[in-house]
Design an enzyme around this catalytic site. Structure first.
Site, PDB file in Angstrom:
ATOM      1  CE1 TYR A  91      -3.284  -2.740  -0.038  1.00  0.00           C
ATOM      2  CE2 TYR A  91      -3.777  -2.319   2.272  1.00  0.00           C
ATOM      3  CZ  TYR A  91      -4.017  -3.014   1.096  1.00  0.00           C
ATOM      4  OH  TYR A  91      -4.997  -3.974   1.073  1.00  0.00           O
ATOM      5  CB  VAL A  98     -23.543  -0.040  -4.904  1.00  0.00           C
ATOM      6  CG1 VAL A  98     -24.868   0.716  -4.743  1.00  0.00           C
ATOM      7  CG2 VAL A  98     -23.784  -1.538  -4.799  1.00  0.00           C
ATOM      8  CG  PHE A  99     -22.613   3.997  -3.469  1.00  0.00           C
ATOM      9  CD1 PHE A  99     -23.954   4.311  -3.581  1.00  0.00           C
ATOM     10  CD2 PHE A  99     -22.218   3.156  -2.430  1.00  0.00           C
ATOM     11  CE1 PHE A  99     -24.877   3.816  -2.671  1.00  0.00           C
ATOM     12  CE2 PHE A  99     -23.135   2.661  -1.519  1.00  0.00           C
ATOM     13  CZ  PHE A  99     -24.474   2.997  -1.649  1.00  0.00           C
ATOM     14  N   PRO A 125     -16.317  -3.872   0.240  1.00  0.00           N
ATOM     15  CG  PRO A 125     -16.688  -3.168   2.437  1.00  0.00           C
ATOM     16  CD  PRO A 125     -15.609  -3.308   1.410  1.00  0.00           C
ATOM     17  CG  LEU A 126     -19.611   0.236   0.562  1.00  0.00           C
ATOM     18  CD1 LEU A 126     -19.582   1.756   0.673  1.00  0.00           C
ATOM     19  CD2 LEU A 126     -20.831  -0.336   1.275  1.00  0.00           C
ATOM     20  N   GLY A 127     -18.712  -2.723  -3.136  1.00  0.00           N
ATOM     21  CA  GLY A 127     -18.667  -3.077  -4.545  1.00  0.00           C
ATOM     22  C   GLY A 127     -18.656  -1.853  -5.444  1.00  0.00           C
ATOM     23  CD  GLU A 133     -17.989  -0.326 -12.295  1.00  0.00           C
ATOM     24  OE1 GLU A 133     -18.872  -1.082 -12.777  1.00  0.00           O
ATOM     25  OE2 GLU A 133     -16.795  -0.662 -12.170  1.00  0.00           O
TER      26      GLU A 133
END
Length: 290
Positions: free
Chosen positions: A48, A208-209, A204-206, A211
């Site tokens: 990282y 969704v917000f 964990p939110l993939g 794309e």
């Protein structure tokens, strides 16, 4: 040794030069903010920030005077990036020799300014990994008290079993979200439950917000209704959806937003109606469940 992690894990990947480029005071503030809100586990990897973020975190942790025993540190090794901090890497590859694994763990300890790692993971599987050699490295690190627990990341059940025949595997961090749900269908979570392996979910939110696709449009429409029903943010609903799986998954939350951090642990107590849980999966697939 069994290591207890917080139900939600703070993901540190974007704190450094790869994204937010936070200074030491900002690192310290974030560490304290997560702890104050019941999130005491911090997820790292050596790569990282181009091999720099661990050291930035370690400096902030030392200056903060936080009791090391009150937090849990996870880090990963194995991915070799082309970076000015790895001048010998001419191509991205993986390295899992015994000497390298031991060196990497010790280097992470130095960067994080700590005496031990609560969890040490192999970041991604390599076709060339030797299970016996990995087991020898893990045994040495545990015997020396440098790691408390060992696991893998992004490993399939068969890849995990290859190592589990030689050494204890306690964790597997995989991609899992409402938009990337394969791990609950391909046997990954079933295998982990059978062998008492604790799953963690990265991203964990993939998408969704992030794309605009038919899939994310359907999910956002449903989530708007669920927000009204449960009186809580859509991101918390998506985390609760993950945590409701019987495998006992800990999501790795990458947010640095103070308001969102203060809300995250509400996902632990939110129990979605079973039909709402299936509705999220249904809208992600775009068709009824099989």
């Amino acid at each position: 040794m069994s290591v207890e992690l917080s139900p939600i894990i703070a993901g540190v990947m974007n704190w450094g030069v790869w994204d937010k480029n936070l200074n030491t005071n900002e690192f310290t503030h974030l560490i304290n903010l997560f702890i104050e809100n019941g999130i005491t586990t911090f997820d790292h990897a050596d790569i990282y920030g181009g091999y720099t973020t661990e050291a930035s975190f370690g400096k902030a942790l030392t200056e903060s005077k936080i009791d090391r025993k009150k937090i849990q540190l996870i880090t990963k090794c194995g991915i070799q990036y082309t970076s000015e901090n790895r001048p010998n890497n001419s191509i991205k590859h993986y390295e899992y020799s015994k000497d390298y694994i031991i060196w990497s763990a010790e280097n992470s300890l130095k960067n994080l300014q700590t005496d031990y790692l609560d969890v040490f993971l192999l970041h991604r599987p390599s076709p060339l990994m030797q299970a016996d050699e990995i087991a020898e490295a893990v045994s040495k690190l545990k015997a020396d008290g440098k790691i408390l627990s060992f696991g893998v990341s992004n490993f399939t059940p068969f890849q995990t079993e290859l190592l589990r025949q030689k050494t204890e595997i306690s964790f597997n961090q995989v991609q899992f979200s409402a938009t990337h749900y394969e791990a609950m269908l391909d046997g990954s979570f079933d295998y982990m439950q059978v062998h008492n392996i604790k799953p963690m979910a990265w991203n964990p939110l993939g998408t969704v917000f992030r794309e605009n696709t038919d899939q994310t449009f359907r999910l956002r429409q449903l989530l708007a209704k669920l927000v009204e029903k449960y009186h809580i943010g859509s991101d918390i609903i998506l985390l609760a959806w993950i945590m409701q799986h019987p495998a006992g998954i800990s999501p790795v939350a990458g947010t640095v937003n103070s308001g969102r951090i203060q809300q995250l642990m509400k996902a632990k107590s939110l129990v979605l109606d079973k039909q709402d849980w299936f509705a999220i999966w249904t809208e992600s697939m775009g068709n009824r469940v099989p």
